[in-house]
Design an enzyme around this catalytic site. Structure first.
Site, short mmCIF file in Angstrom:
data_model
loop_
_atom_site.label_atom_id
_atom_site.label_comp_id
_atom_site.label_asym_id
_atom_site.label_seq_id
_atom_site.Cartn_x
_atom_site.Cartn_y
_atom_site.Cartn_z
CD GLU A 26 -8.12 3.08 -3.49
OE1 GLU A 26 -7.07 2.64 -3.10
OE2 GLU A 26 -8.84 2.22 -4.28
NE ARG A 65 -5.27 0.03 1.36
CZ ARG A 65 -5.40 -0.18 -0.04
NH1 ARG A 65 -5.38 0.84 -0.76
NH2 ARG A 65 -5.21 -1.43 -0.58
NE ARG A 73 -4.19 -6.99 0.05
CZ ARG A 73 -4.51 -6.03 -0.82
NH1 ARG A 73 -5.55 -5.76 -1.12
NH2 ARG A 73 -3.43 -5.12 -1.33
CE1 TYR A 166 -2.99 -8.09 -3.86
CE2 TYR A 166 -5.37 -7.48 -4.24
CZ TYR A 166 -4.30 -7.41 -4.45
OH TYR A 166 -3.78 -6.22 -5.39
CB SER A 167 -9.38 -12.84 0.03
OG SER A 167 -8.44 -14.02 -0.14
CB SER A 169 -14.50 -6.47 -2.63
OG SER A 169 -13.79 -5.73 -1.68
NE ARG A 170 -10.35 -7.51 -8.50
CZ ARG A 170 -9.42 -6.60 -7.89
NH1 ARG A 170 -10.00 -5.59 -7.13
NH2 ARG A 170 -8.34 -6.73 -7.98
CD GLU A 180 -5.95 0.33 -8.41
OE1 GLU A 180 -6.10 1.42 -8.00
OE2 GLU A 180 -5.71 -0.50 -7.95
CE1 TYR A 290 -1.36 -1.85 -2.50
CE2 TYR A 290 0.00 -2.05 -4.41
CZ TYR A 290 -1.28 -2.16 -3.88
OH TYR A 290 -2.26 -2.52 -4.59
C1 LIG Z 1 -4.09 0.86 -4.59
C2 LIG Z 1 -4.93 -0.14 -4.20
O1 LIG Z 1 -5.77 -0.18 -3.28
N1 LIG Z 1 -4.79 -1.14 -4.96
C3 LIG Z 1 -5.78 -2.25 -5.06
C4 LIG Z 1 -5.50 -3.22 -6.15
C5 LIG Z 1 -6.59 -4.50 -6.26
O2 LIG Z 1 -7.72 -4.02 -6.43
O3 LIG Z 1 -6.30 -5.54 -6.52
C6 LIG Z 1 -5.48 -3.23 -3.72
O4 LIG Z 1 -4.35 -3.18 -3.47
O5 LIG Z 1 -6.44 -3.82 -3.12
ZN LIG Z 2 -7.95 0.44 -3.79
#
Ligand SMILES: CC(=O)N[C@@H](CC(=O)O)C(=O)O
Ligand SMILES: [Zn+2]
EC number: 3.5.1.15
Length: 315
Positions: A26, A65, A73, A166-167, A169-170, A180, A290
């Site tokens: 990204e 990715r 996650r 979901y878990s 990084s931030r 995003e 996704y």
């Molecule tokens: C396309 C993408 O990577 N979106 C992020 C959204 C987020 O940061 O919550 C993800 O799935 O982790």
């Molecule tokens: Zn992303």
């Protein structure tokens, strides 16, 4: 405004992190963070400690990715507390390192604010992602950013769902906020997307500086899209998809999808309609990352949140 919402005193925010490369393909976040690591003049603000970090350097190097598992996650209590060993997935080890540097998650030592920069292949425009509807600081920051970039729009996605959250990084920071921006293909840098992301980060830092400087922010309302459900592609018994996002829905992120509206188009040309009971607002439509998560788009519902006013107190 109302007597229900007052101005609350919050501690000032001194430690701020900007994460890029949580997903190594990204490119806006990767490029901005690398740029700011080389020269941080643009992100310096008085009284603030601002740390840019490439969170998944191995994935960035490979322009993928992730290497072993999705870093965004990986910040689960189990992963973060697991005894360290060399057989762990790379991203789990990395999550532990990042948690040590910017957390620990849930502790008073954690960074105050963590921005995490992402790109999507979906036509979402600029989107801020929140994980809590109760975080007055983040809601005020989002309100400030929306006003600063108007008339350009900035949507707010609230991911506060018991099963779909979901878990991230931030999430190790006290005020986690995702940014995003799309559409941008994986591995590609587009100037318009890069500049939109850059402008939003700068407004966010301005907000923090004003807040620390003692400015009082009045109670406000913020329109958000709350994640309600995810929708997979139609699949055969082997798990292969049997239909595509319908042309009427493709690129229609944030637009209403009403019961009976076309949703998918099979390879032989027939249409599959949305059969739900109420209008939803799909987003992350046809996001490339996704497919492996069995998600064609996420459904959201519109909601207006109210935030208390905020003001910093100093200790
Ligand atoms: C396309 C993408 O990577 N979106 C992020 C959204 C987020 O940061 O919550 C993800 O799935 O982790
Ligand atoms: Zn992303």
């Amino acid at each position: 405004m109302t007597s229900l919402h007052s101005v609350v005193n919050l501690r000032d925010a001194r430690k701020v992190a900007i994460f890029g490369g949580t997903h190594g393909n990204e490119m806006s976040g990767v490029t901005l963070v690398n740029m700011w690591i080389n020269n941080g003049a643009e992100i310096q603000r008085s009284g603030l400690m601002i740390k840019p970090l490439i969170t998944n350097p191995r994935a960035v190097e490979k322009c993928t990715r992730y290497v072993d598992t999705d870093l965004n996650r990986a910040f689960t209590p189990d992963n973060l507390s697991a005894p360290r060993n060399e057989d762990m997935p790379y991203e789990v080890r990395r999550a532990q390192e990042i948690n040590q540097m910017f957390g620990p998650k849930g502790s008073p030592d954690a960074y105050d604010i963590i921005f995490d920069l992402h790109n999507t292949t979906s036509n979402m425009g600029s989107t801020l992602i929140l994980e809590s509807s109760k975080d007055d600081f983040n809601l005020q920051m989002v309100n400030f950013i929306k006003q600063a970039i108007a008339p350009t729009s900035c949507s707010v996605l609230l991911n506060e769902h018991p099963l779909l959250q979901y878990s991230t990084s931030r999430s190790i920071g006290k005020h986690p906020i995702g940014l995003e921006v799309g559409p941008q293909p994986q591995g590609v840098l587009r100037s318009n997307i890069f500049e939109s992301m850059r402008a939003i980060v700068k407004h966010a830092l301005d907000f923090i500086e004003l807040f620390n400087g003692g400015m009082e922010f009045q109670p406000c309302m913020v329109d958000v899209y709350r994640v309600s459900e995810k929708m997979d592609y139609p699949r055969d018994k082997n798990g292969n998809i049997t239909a595509m996002v319908h042309p009427n829905l493709q690129d229609g992120d944030w637009k209403p999808l009403n019961p009976g509206d076309p949703m998918f188009q099979t390879f032989d040309g027939s249409t599959i309609n949305y059969e739900g009971g109420s209008t939803v607002y799909p987003t992350f439509i046809n996001e490339a990352a996704y497919y492996e998560k069995q998600q064609a788009f996420v459904m959201t519902k519109r909601e207006t949140l109210t935030a208390n006013g905020i003001k910093a107190y100093k200790i």
